[in-house]
Design a protein around this motif. Structure first.
Motif, PDB file in Angstrom:
ATOM      1  N   MET A  23       0.698  -0.989   0.027  1.00 17.61           N
ATOM      2  CA  MET A  23       0.091  -0.093  -0.092  1.00 17.61           C
ATOM      3  C   MET A  23       0.834   1.270   0.047  1.00 17.61           C
ATOM      4  O   MET A  23       2.193   0.937   0.311  1.00 17.61           O
ATOM      5  CB  MET A  23      -0.973  -0.236   1.185  1.00 17.61           C
ATOM      6  N   GLU A  24       0.129   2.483  -0.253  1.00 21.30           N
ATOM      7  CA  GLU A  24       0.797   3.545  -0.172  1.00 21.30           C
ATOM      8  C   GLU A  24       1.848   3.940  -1.360  1.00 21.30           C
ATOM      9  O   GLU A  24       2.768   4.698  -0.962  1.00 21.30           O
ATOM     10  CB  GLU A  24       1.474   4.180   0.958  1.00 21.30           C
ATOM     11  N   VAL A  25       1.765   3.229  -2.430  1.00 17.12           N
ATOM     12  CA  VAL A  25       2.543   3.374  -3.621  1.00 17.12           C
ATOM     13  C   VAL A  25       1.833   3.130  -4.745  1.00 17.12           C
ATOM     14  O   VAL A  25       0.844   2.693  -4.673  1.00 17.12           O
ATOM     15  CB  VAL A  25       3.966   2.322  -3.550  1.00 17.12           C
ATOM     16  N   TRP A  26       2.127   3.819  -5.908  1.00 18.73           N
ATOM     17  CA  TRP A  26       1.488   3.568  -7.252  1.00 18.73           C
ATOM     18  C   TRP A  26       1.595   2.197  -7.809  1.00 18.73           C
ATOM     19  O   TRP A  26       2.725   1.720  -7.745  1.00 18.73           O
ATOM     20  CB  TRP A  26       1.697   4.605  -8.247  1.00 18.73           C
ATOM     21  N   HIS A  27       0.630   1.832  -8.335  1.00 22.50           N
ATOM     22  CA  HIS A  27       0.469   0.235  -8.902  1.00 22.50           C
ATOM     23  C   HIS A  27      -0.323   0.523 -10.397  1.00 22.50           C
ATOM     24  O   HIS A  27      -0.899   1.442 -10.422  1.00 22.50           O
ATOM     25  CB  HIS A  27      -0.171  -0.893  -8.375  1.00 22.50           C
ATOM     26  N   SER A  28       0.279  -0.138 -11.366  1.00 26.51           N
ATOM     27  CA  SER A  28      -0.515  -0.173 -12.472  1.00 26.51           C
ATOM     28  C   SER A  28      -1.319  -1.505 -12.872  1.00 26.51           C
ATOM     29  O   SER A  28      -0.700  -2.594 -12.471  1.00 26.51           O
ATOM     30  CB  SER A  28       0.517  -0.055 -13.750  1.00 26.51           C
ATOM     31  N   SER A  29      -2.443  -1.410 -13.302  1.00 24.18           N
ATOM     32  CA  SER A  29      -3.253  -2.784 -13.438  1.00 24.18           C
ATOM     33  C   SER A  29      -3.934  -2.628 -14.699  1.00 24.18           C
ATOM     34  O   SER A  29      -3.967  -1.586 -15.526  1.00 24.18           O
ATOM     35  CB  SER A  29      -4.491  -2.524 -12.400  1.00 24.18           C
ATOM     36  N   LYS A  30      -4.333  -3.759 -15.302  1.00 28.68           N
ATOM     37  CA  LYS A  30      -4.690  -3.978 -16.543  1.00 28.68           C
ATOM     38  C   LYS A  30      -6.061  -5.132 -16.633  1.00 28.68           C
ATOM     39  O   LYS A  30      -5.699  -5.992 -15.922  1.00 28.68           O
ATOM     40  CB  LYS A  30      -3.781  -4.146 -17.665  1.00 28.68           C
ATOM     41  N   ILE A  31      -7.139  -4.709 -17.226  1.00 24.61           N
ATOM     42  CA  ILE A  31      -8.235  -5.671 -17.234  1.00 24.61           C
ATOM     43  C   ILE A  31      -8.421  -5.765 -19.059  1.00 24.61           C
ATOM     44  O   ILE A  31      -8.561  -5.087 -19.580  1.00 24.61           O
ATOM     45  CB  ILE A  31      -9.562  -5.066 -16.809  1.00 24.61           C
ATOM     46  N   VAL A  32      -8.449  -6.920 -19.381  1.00 27.26           N
ATOM     47  CA  VAL A  32      -8.921  -7.465 -20.591  1.00 27.26           C
ATOM     48  C   VAL A  32      -9.995  -8.323 -20.694  1.00 27.26           C
ATOM     49  O   VAL A  32     -10.174  -9.272 -20.221  1.00 27.26           O
ATOM     50  CB  VAL A  32      -7.558  -8.299 -21.268  1.00 27.26           C
ATOM     51  N   VAL A  33     -11.034  -7.845 -21.534  1.00 22.21           N
ATOM     52  CA  VAL A  33     -12.074  -8.514 -21.685  1.00 22.21           C
ATOM     53  C   VAL A  33     -12.428  -8.884 -23.192  1.00 22.21           C
ATOM     54  O   VAL A  33     -12.552  -7.914 -23.975  1.00 22.21           O
ATOM     55  CB  VAL A  33     -13.416  -8.136 -21.114  1.00 22.21           C
ATOM     56  N   ARG A  34     -12.486 -10.203 -23.621  1.00 20.58           N
ATOM     57  CA  ARG A  34     -12.638 -10.584 -25.139  1.00 20.58           C
ATOM     58  C   ARG A  34     -13.791 -11.623 -24.946  1.00 20.58           C
ATOM     59  O   ARG A  34     -13.430 -12.716 -24.590  1.00 20.58           O
ATOM     60  CB  ARG A  34     -11.563 -11.388 -25.723  1.00 20.58           C
ATOM     61  N   LYS A  35     -15.026 -11.330 -25.035  1.00 17.85           N
ATOM     62  CA  LYS A  35     -16.135 -12.108 -24.903  1.00 17.85           C
ATOM     63  C   LYS A  35     -16.241 -12.777 -23.765  1.00 17.85           C
ATOM     64  O   LYS A  35     -16.027 -12.101 -22.787  1.00 17.85           O
ATOM     65  CB  LYS A  35     -16.082 -13.187 -26.127  1.00 17.85           C
ATOM     66  N   ASN A  36     -15.850 -13.888 -23.606  1.00 15.47           N
ATOM     67  CA  ASN A  36     -15.905 -14.615 -22.228  1.00 15.47           C
ATOM     68  C   ASN A  36     -14.419 -14.866 -21.467  1.00 15.47           C
ATOM     69  O   ASN A  36     -14.471 -15.278 -20.317  1.00 15.47           O
ATOM     70  CB  ASN A  36     -16.420 -16.096 -22.404  1.00 15.47           C
ATOM     71  N   HIS A  37     -13.597 -14.564 -22.414  1.00 16.72           N
ATOM     72  CA  HIS A  37     -12.347 -14.570 -21.644  1.00 16.72           C
ATOM     73  C   HIS A  37     -11.776 -13.304 -20.831  1.00 16.72           C
ATOM     74  O   HIS A  37     -11.974 -12.272 -21.302  1.00 16.72           O
ATOM     75  CB  HIS A  37     -11.358 -14.548 -22.661  1.00 16.72           C
ATOM     76  N   ILE A  38     -11.445 -13.333 -19.625  1.00 16.14           N
ATOM     77  CA  ILE A  38     -11.031 -12.193 -18.923  1.00 16.14           C
ATOM     78  C   ILE A  38      -9.624 -12.280 -18.360  1.00 16.14           C
ATOM     79  O   ILE A  38      -9.371 -13.583 -17.890  1.00 16.14           O
ATOM     80  CB  ILE A  38     -12.086 -12.006 -17.546  1.00 16.14           C
ATOM     81  N   GLU A  39      -8.940 -11.244 -18.261  1.00 19.38           N
ATOM     82  CA  GLU A  39      -7.570 -11.658 -17.627  1.00 19.38           C
ATOM     83  C   GLU A  39      -7.533 -10.122 -16.467  1.00 19.38           C
ATOM     84  O   GLU A  39      -7.863  -9.102 -17.131  1.00 19.38           O
ATOM     85  CB  GLU A  39      -6.613 -11.013 -18.779  1.00 19.38           C
ATOM     86  N   HIS A  40      -6.999 -10.306 -15.445  1.00 19.69           N
ATOM     87  CA  HIS A  40      -6.336  -9.302 -14.625  1.00 19.69           C
ATOM     88  C   HIS A  40      -4.932  -9.236 -14.725  1.00 19.69           C
ATOM     89  O   HIS A  40      -4.110 -10.293 -14.504  1.00 19.69           O
ATOM     90  CB  HIS A  40      -7.035  -9.439 -13.338  1.00 19.69           C
ATOM     91  N   TRP A  41      -4.389  -8.153 -14.853  1.00 25.53           N
ATOM     92  CA  TRP A  41      -2.920  -8.000 -14.751  1.00 25.53           C
ATOM     93  C   TRP A  41      -2.459  -6.900 -13.475  1.00 25.53           C
ATOM     94  O   TRP A  41      -3.067  -5.986 -13.270  1.00 25.53           O
ATOM     95  CB  TRP A  41      -2.184  -7.135 -15.878  1.00 25.53           C
ATOM     96  N   LEU A  42      -1.681  -7.087 -12.934  1.00 22.15           N
ATOM     97  CA  LEU A  42      -0.796  -6.236 -11.897  1.00 22.15           C
ATOM     98  C   LEU A  42       0.503  -5.961 -12.075  1.00 22.15           C
ATOM     99  O   LEU A  42       1.463  -6.922 -12.002  1.00 22.15           O
ATOM    100  CB  LEU A  42      -0.987  -6.886 -10.739  1.00 22.15           C
ATOM    101  N   ASP A  43       0.973  -4.686 -12.361  1.00 16.74           N
ATOM    102  CA  ASP A  43       2.519  -4.202 -12.358  1.00 16.74           C
ATOM    103  C   ASP A  43       3.094  -5.099 -13.386  1.00 16.74           C
ATOM    104  O   ASP A  43       4.213  -5.481 -13.182  1.00 16.74           O
ATOM    105  CB  ASP A  43       3.137  -4.297 -11.035  1.00 16.74           C
TER     106      ASP A  43
END
Length: 242
Positions: free
Chosen positions: A166-186
């Motif tokens: 906590m208390e630091v910047w993070h980068s996140s990504k969400i990818v949605v292609r129809k039923n396929h979902i990805e979550h990315w972190l840093d």
């Protein structure tokens, strides 16, 4: 705002010198690829309150290129309220930077339908990229299980990761292609799931969303930034429709 010496990173590569990209901007390559800013770093254009035609009059603010929830009530959607994009999205890639304080709790939701009636308490159901103090947050007098930690699809699919600082910047990504979902972190993919899989269906059936009709099959909705009564900051919010 003019960049200071401290905010400029000089990159030397193959004999050329370039300046790091400013926050809340799109590079020529990003524009060509179809990326759009969801936050311009100066205004709340493109956002409104959930179940509202206008933007909340208190709680959320823009300063120093950061969209902040200056919230203190501690309850889910109990202070200024959640905010949503004006537009709905179906298949997309969403990136954002975020920062939480110790003990903090927030989230970025997608597939928000704003079904009526409006919830009397709490936040609109949706798929939530959880943002939370993994190590310190106490839920129902216990430490958090993995499917309630940062980068989970909240209460449905757990991420493969260690506790997030906590208390630091993070980068996140969400990818949605129809039923396929990805979550990315840093820069690391921490969650990869398919909504047609039995594992995902089991996750929904075991979650608090089990009685929300059609939760596992929502195809389109708004992006939501959650008011959970804790201060949170966002920047570099960008989306590309797929």
């Amino acid at each position: 705002m003019k960049p200071t010496i401290c905010s400029i990173i000089i990159l030397i590569f193959s004999g050329t010198v370039s300046v790091a990209q400013k926050i809340n901007t799109l590079s020529p390559a990003e524009k060509k690829a179809g990326w759009k800013l969801l936050f311009d770093g100066k205004t709340t254009n493109g956002w409104r309150g959930a179940y509202s035609s206008g933007f909340p009059k208190h709680g959320w603010k823009v300063a120093d290129g950061i969209l902040s929830g200056d919230l203190s009530d501690g309850a889910e959607s109990g202070d200024a309220g959640d905010i949503v994009t004006l537009k709905k999205y179906r298949d997309f890639e969403l990136v954002f930077d975020w920062k939480l304080g110790k003990g903090g709790n927030s989230g970025v939701k997608y597939f928000i339908e704003e079904r009526q009636p409006k919830p009397e308490k709490g936040s609109q159901a949706g798929y939530e990229y959880q943002l939370i103090d993994d190590a310190e947050y106490i839920y129902q007098d216990k430490k958090l299980p993995q499917d309630l930690k940062t980068a989970s699809i909240y209460d449905v699919v757990a991420p493969e990761k260690t506790d997030t600082k906590m208390e630091v910047w993070h980068s996140s990504k969400i990818v949605v292609r129809k039923n396929h979902i990805e979550h990315w972190l840093d820069g690391v993919k921490v969650l990869d799931t398919d909504r047609s899989s039995q594992a995902f269906k089991n996750g929904v059936a075991d979650s608090k969303f089990r009685d929300y009709p059609g939760f596992g099959d929502i195809t389109e909705g708004h992006i939501l930034l959650q008011d959970h009564g804790h201060s949170v900051g966002f920047r570099n919010i960008k989306i590309k429709e797929l």
